[in-house]
Design a protein around this motif. Structure first.
Motif, mmCIF file in Angstrom:
data_model
loop_
_atom_site.group_PDB
_atom_site.id
_atom_site.type_symbol
_atom_site.label_atom_id
_atom_site.label_comp_id
_atom_site.label_asym_id
_atom_site.label_seq_id
_atom_site.Cartn_x
_atom_site.Cartn_y
_atom_site.Cartn_z
ATOM 1 N N ALA A 213 1.997 -3.938 -48.500
ATOM 2 C CA ALA A 213 1.529 -4.750 -47.648
ATOM 3 C C ALA A 213 0.533 -3.935 -46.656
ATOM 4 O O ALA A 213 -0.402 -4.792 -45.873
ATOM 5 N N ASP A 214 0.709 -2.620 -46.272
ATOM 6 C CA ASP A 214 -0.368 -1.978 -45.506
ATOM 7 C C ASP A 214 -1.607 -2.053 -46.087
ATOM 8 O O ASP A 214 -2.702 -2.365 -45.416
ATOM 9 N N VAL A 215 -1.903 -1.940 -47.232
ATOM 10 C CA VAL A 215 -3.075 -1.971 -48.034
ATOM 11 C C VAL A 215 -3.729 -3.368 -48.073
ATOM 12 O O VAL A 215 -4.991 -3.570 -47.820
ATOM 13 N N SER A 216 -2.879 -4.409 -48.231
ATOM 14 C CA SER A 216 -3.224 -5.904 -47.892
ATOM 15 C C SER A 216 -3.754 -6.144 -46.590
ATOM 16 O O SER A 216 -4.668 -6.882 -46.654
ATOM 17 N N ALA A 217 -3.059 -5.617 -45.809
ATOM 18 C CA ALA A 217 -3.568 -5.981 -44.193
ATOM 19 C C ALA A 217 -4.997 -5.076 -44.079
ATOM 20 O O ALA A 217 -5.940 -5.721 -43.374
ATOM 21 N N THR A 218 -4.997 -3.975 -44.619
ATOM 22 C CA THR A 218 -6.416 -3.317 -44.393
ATOM 23 C C THR A 218 -7.512 -4.095 -45.101
ATOM 24 O O THR A 218 -8.440 -4.203 -44.561
ATOM 25 N N ILE A 219 -7.238 -4.516 -46.376
ATOM 26 C CA ILE A 219 -8.148 -5.168 -47.026
ATOM 27 C C ILE A 219 -8.458 -6.578 -46.455
ATOM 28 O O ILE A 219 -9.763 -6.982 -46.133
ATOM 29 N N ALA A 220 -7.464 -7.495 -45.776
ATOM 30 C CA ALA A 220 -7.623 -8.456 -45.267
ATOM 31 C C ALA A 220 -8.832 -8.369 -44.003
ATOM 32 O O ALA A 220 -9.183 -9.520 -43.781
ATOM 33 N N ALA A 221 -8.660 -7.213 -43.308
ATOM 34 C CA ALA A 221 -9.686 -7.285 -42.287
ATOM 35 C C ALA A 221 -11.136 -7.061 -42.570
ATOM 36 O O ALA A 221 -11.929 -7.200 -41.437
ATOM 37 N N PHE A 222 -11.520 -6.892 -43.741
ATOM 38 C CA PHE A 222 -12.849 -6.847 -44.269
ATOM 39 C C PHE A 222 -13.178 -8.141 -45.270
ATOM 40 O O PHE A 222 -14.199 -8.309 -45.625
ATOM 41 N N ALA A 223 -12.113 -8.783 -45.426
ATOM 42 C CA ALA A 223 -12.169 -9.935 -46.356
ATOM 43 C C ALA A 223 -12.837 -11.177 -45.798
ATOM 44 O O ALA A 223 -12.544 -11.563 -44.478
ATOM 45 N N ASN A 224 -13.465 -11.958 -46.674
ATOM 46 C CA ASN A 224 -14.091 -13.135 -46.234
ATOM 47 C C ASN A 224 -13.457 -14.147 -47.275
ATOM 48 O O ASN A 224 -12.939 -14.008 -48.322
ATOM 49 N N PRO A 225 -13.333 -15.600 -46.810
ATOM 50 C CA PRO A 225 -13.091 -16.666 -47.601
ATOM 51 C C PRO A 225 -14.062 -16.458 -49.173
ATOM 52 O O PRO A 225 -15.304 -16.258 -48.973
ATOM 53 N N PRO A 226 -13.304 -16.788 -50.057
ATOM 54 C CA PRO A 226 -14.176 -16.551 -51.402
ATOM 55 C C PRO A 226 -15.008 -17.853 -51.425
ATOM 56 O O PRO A 226 -14.766 -19.092 -50.802
ATOM 57 N N PRO A 227 -16.327 -17.594 -52.168
ATOM 58 C CA PRO A 227 -17.051 -18.748 -52.367
ATOM 59 C C PRO A 227 -16.351 -19.735 -53.433
ATOM 60 O O PRO A 227 -15.322 -19.445 -54.039
ATOM 61 N N PRO A 228 -17.086 -20.963 -53.671
ATOM 62 C CA PRO A 228 -16.289 -22.078 -54.203
ATOM 63 C C PRO A 228 -16.273 -21.576 -55.709
ATOM 64 O O PRO A 228 -17.095 -20.846 -56.430
ATOM 65 N N ALA A 229 -15.120 -21.875 -56.413
ATOM 66 C CA ALA A 229 -14.864 -21.593 -57.684
ATOM 67 C C ALA A 229 -15.663 -22.597 -58.668
ATOM 68 O O ALA A 229 -15.533 -23.921 -58.772
ATOM 69 N N GLU A 230 -16.688 -22.088 -59.353
ATOM 70 C CA GLU A 230 -17.674 -22.843 -59.966
ATOM 71 C C GLU A 230 -17.095 -23.796 -61.144
ATOM 72 O O GLU A 230 -17.405 -24.709 -61.394
ATOM 73 N N MET A 231 -16.069 -23.099 -61.740
ATOM 74 C CA MET A 231 -15.475 -23.537 -63.073
ATOM 75 C C MET A 231 -14.340 -24.594 -62.571
ATOM 76 O O MET A 231 -13.877 -25.437 -63.620
ATOM 77 N N ALA A 232 -13.866 -24.676 -61.320
ATOM 78 C CA ALA A 232 -12.862 -25.501 -60.887
ATOM 79 C C ALA A 232 -13.099 -26.930 -61.126
ATOM 80 O O ALA A 232 -12.237 -27.687 -61.659
#
Length: 372
Positions: free
Chosen positions: A220-239
């Protein structure tokens, strides 16, 4: 995938280590260091990773482990197929040792006690997927190009692909394995093979922040650290194509899949059919069989065991040497597959890849519990 040979160096130039291992604060770092060869894995690199994991797991001051690739092109393009090609032709033990140790490492990553973060930036293919997809935290970027392209060199998607491409309730794994299609960040996340999207220029800052985590660190500590730098992902082209893929790739024989594509008539089906016709017919059949068997397995280790057993037939296969010749040695991109047509691949041809290994990978240590 490129060959392992490097350009000529001055006589007084010290060879660079293929793997850079060290600490940055509380973060254990594994950096793949063959950028001219797209960081393709060698046996010594696999052993370096194993030793690093031993040290990091035992060190109470290491909070988490991060793997990344040196250079600007990607994490890792796969295993060193030129070594396997040359070693197989020479009757060397090295290809067998490589697969054995690589696959055991892949399984170990899934059960690592400390958080294991993979920066899946740039090219992430074959063995590069194997050192990242089983991590607890998998980070993709706008540059990610994820693929299992082995059917194009007379091989099959390995490093546990018959496990991680069959955990979803759809046929995207079948599509990705047979076609070798490159997936971008949105698709990799939607497919459940990555967790977070971080712009590539933010990765150095993220690594620095991870290095300041207190040890021990929770996931959870690692997830919170990454979340602070994360953006919403781009659209899934194959979806957008998933309903079509689910319908066209739901069959248990390659012939039925090809027939369904031919009859569909859509531009997607026509393009996909053209791609499949360039692949090794034998590899397509072996791959589909591995996927269908893997879908019924309860453990990653069982899938890796079956894949490892199949590598023995690879080393005797015309199509593997021909595929690597065309892609890496002569680079004419014109492999002459044998048999030429899917319909000419016999049950006996396929069965040769499914004989159990005389020396299994896992002796009584398969199926340790539930994680990725």
């Amino acid at each position: 995938m490129p060959s392992t040979s490097d350009a000529a160096k001055p006589l007084d130039a010290a060879p660079q280590p293929q793997t850079l291992i060290g600490h940055t604060g509380t973060l254990g770092r594994i950096r793949l260091n063959r950028p001219k060869a797209l960081n393709s894995l060698t046996l010594s690199m696999v052993r370096d990773i194993e030793k690093a994991l031993d040290v990091f797991e035992a060190d109470p001051e290491v909070a988490a482990v991060l793997i990344s690739g040196e250079g600007e092109r990607g994490l890792c393009a796969g295993g060193d197929i030129r070594m396997i090609y040359d070693g197989g032709k020479a009757g060397s033990q090295e290809p067998v040792d490589f697969w054995r140790e690589e696959y055991r490492m892949n399984a170990r990553l899934r059960w690592l006690e400390k958080p294991y973060i993979a920066f899946m930036d740039g090219i992430v293919m074959g063995g590069g997927v194997g050192v990242s997809v089983f991590g607890s935290h998998r980070v993709v970027t706008e540059r990610t190009r994820f693929a299992m392209p082995e059917t194009g060199i007379g091989f099959f998607p390995d490093v546990g692909a018959s496990w991680f491409l069959t955990r979803q309730q759809n046929e995207l794994g079948t599509f990705a394995a047979l076609t070798g299609e490159q997936l971008t960040a949105g698709d990799v996340i939607a497919f459940g093979l990555a967790d977070s999207y971080v712009p590539s220029d933010s990765l150095p800052a993220l690594a620095e922040k991870l290095s300041s985590l207190p040890a021990p660190a929770s996931r959870a500590d690692v997830s919170a650290t990454i979340a602070a730098f994360a953006n919403p992902p781009p659209p899934a082209e194959m979806a957008a194509q998933q309903p079509l893929i689910d319908r066209l790739f739901a069959f248990d024989t390659v012939e039925e899949i090809l027939d369904a594509l031919a009859q569909d008539g859509s531009s997607f089906a026509e393009r996909t059919l053209g791609v499949l016709r360039t692949k090794s017919p034998l590899s397509l059949k072996v791959t589909l069989r591995l996927l269908r068997l893997g879908r019924r397995e309860n453990t990653l280790e069982a899938c890796l065991e079956r894949e490892f057993a199949a590598t023995a037939a690879v080393l005797r296969s015309h199509d593997f040497y021909e595929g690597v010749r065309a892609a890496v040695v002569d680079k004419d991109r014109n492999p002459q597959w044998r048999p030429v047509h899917v319909g000419d691949v016999t049950d006996q041809d396929v069965a040769a890849f499914f004989k159990p290994s005389a020396k299994p990978l896992f002796a009584g240590d398969a199926g340790k519990g539930e994680r990725r």
